[in-house]
Design a protein around this motif. Structure first.
Motif, short mmCIF file in Angstrom:
data_model
loop_
_atom_site.label_atom_id
_atom_site.label_comp_id
_atom_site.label_asym_id
_atom_site.label_seq_id
_atom_site.Cartn_x
_atom_site.Cartn_y
_atom_site.Cartn_z
N TYR A 82 -4.67 -2.48 -1.13
CA TYR A 82 -3.41 -2.81 -0.45
C TYR A 82 -2.81 -1.58 0.22
CZ TYR A 82 1.54 -3.96 0.11
OH TYR A 82 2.79 -4.14 0.62
N PRO A 83 -2.25 -1.74 1.43
CA PRO A 83 -2.25 -2.95 2.29
C PRO A 83 -3.43 -2.94 3.26
CG PRO A 83 -0.71 -1.32 3.16
CD PRO A 83 -1.35 -0.68 1.96
N GLU A 84 -4.00 -4.09 3.47
CA GLU A 84 -5.15 -4.24 4.37
C GLU A 84 -4.77 -4.86 5.71
OE1 GLU A 84 -8.75 -4.73 1.14
OE2 GLU A 84 -7.70 -6.54 1.79
N ARG A 85 -3.53 -5.26 5.85
CA ARG A 85 -3.04 -5.83 7.10
C ARG A 85 -1.55 -5.55 7.23
NH1 ARG A 85 -0.86 -10.91 5.32
NH2 ARG A 85 -1.75 -11.58 3.33
N PRO A 86 -0.95 -5.81 8.39
CA PRO A 86 0.48 -5.52 8.59
C PRO A 86 1.37 -6.25 7.58
CG PRO A 86 -0.58 -5.90 10.69
CD PRO A 86 -1.59 -6.26 9.64
N ILE A 87 2.47 -5.63 7.26
CA ILE A 87 3.46 -6.17 6.32
C ILE A 87 4.65 -6.69 7.12
CG2 ILE A 87 5.07 -5.55 4.46
CD1 ILE A 87 3.02 -3.25 3.81
#
Length: 334
Positions: free
Chosen positions: A38-43
């Motif tokens: 984490y994180p693997e993509r936008p938050i």
């Protein structure tokens, strides 16, 4: 023979323990791996206030620095309405995977008790960081007849309910703070709610309302001579506006700083919560945030997640008393 059965029993026990341990590891390892990656993509960061307001500016500055620390972008999404509660409810209702977080207005402690927010702030949220407070104040148009707060009080006593003030929503910090002041001063105002501080400010600048009760959206207009600041609501005078007295020094025992905070839905993996707490601790301490905080007169009031959670519990108890004292349930219905 009885003596030979004991070692066999011990072996079986060891095998059972080993099997159970392997099963537990199989269950927890995907969660651990998920947290490590984490994180693997936008938050997504939900801000419950309109774009451009002081809270929005503050949160965007924090998200920009935290994103660098986390190595992923944080996209700010404004979900406004109901004095910040629409956005807060949306954040609390999201999947607790760390990909939806947001600002928690301290007024959740009030609205949950008033019944306008269907969540329990003591049980339904994960607290990550308390960030900064706000400098609230009472401002009037430059051409207003009122030169001081004492003149406002004198007029309001002679004309109960005639003076109007704009604020960011019923039950919010600006509304409750102003009503608390009115109670302390023995006067009555006519409150005019708006969807946020930006709209309230425009109403006062446009001459539609007598007074503005807001966080420092008034600051540039005071400096430009379009508004005059009659009083602020902090423990001490605002650094940039030392000529404006506090309500406290004028004899009214009212202090409002309404700290902003950052949280996530309940059930967030502790390892992910730790990553987010560390990222926002770094963000609050950054020069970029200090620059924005100084610009919007937001005193830094940082607390880490666990201490922030304890602070919210304390405020919840204070709000219980304030709701009764100000008869807020009746105000909400009127």
């Amino acid at each position: 023979m009885p003596t030979s059965s004991f070692p066999a029993s011990g072996k079986r026990r060891s095998l059972l323990i080993a099997t159970a341990g392997a099963a537990a590891a199989a269950l927890t390892s995907p969660l651990r791996a998920f947290a490590q990656g984490y994180p693997e993509r936008p938050i997504t960061f939900i801000c419950p206030w309109p774009a451009g307001g002081t809270a929005d500016q503050s949160m965007r500055a924090l998200c920009q620095v935290a994103a660098r620390t986390l190595g992923q972008s944080i996209v700010v999404e404004n979900k406004v309405g109901a004095s910040g509660m629409i956005g807060t409810k949306a954040m609390a209702s999201a999947k607790p995977d760390g990909y939806t977080i947001g600002q928690i207005p301290i007024s959740v402690t009030r609205f949950s008790q008033l019944g306008t927010l269907q969540l329990d702030p003591l049980k339904d949220l994960t607290y990550l960081a308390r960030t900064s407070g706000q400098t609230f104040g009472i401002a009037a148009p430059a051409e207003s007849r009122f030169k001081s707060l004492q003149e406002v009080v004198a007029f309001a006593k002679a004309n109960p309910g005639k003076l109007t003030y704009a604020h960011a929503g019923i039950g919010g910090a600006t509304h409750v703070g102003m009503e608390e002041f009115a109670l302390a001063a023995g006067i009555r105002f006519n409150n005019v709610p708006y969807k946020g501080g930006a709209e309230a400010l425009q109403a006062v600048l446009g001459g539609h309302v007598d007074l503005l009760a807001d966080s420092s959206s008034w600051a540039p207009h005071v400096e430009a001579g379009k508004l005059k600041l009659l009083a602020t609501w902090g423990e001490r005078r605002a650094a940039r506006f030392k000529d404006a007295p506090t309500l406290k020094e004028l004899g009214y025992s009212v202090v409002v700083d309404a700290p902003n905070g950052i949280g996530a839905p309940k059930g967030l993996d502790p390892a992910i919560a730790k990553k987010l707490r560390d990222a926002f601790r770094t963000a609050v301490a950054s020069p970029e945030f200090k620059q924005v905080a100084d610009k919007i007169d937001a005193p830094v009031l940082y607390l880490d997640g666990p201490d922030y959670e304890k602070y919210v519990a304390g405020i919840y108890q204070k709000e219980t008393v304030l709701i009764d004292k100000l008869k807020l349930k009746e105000l909400m219905k009127s």
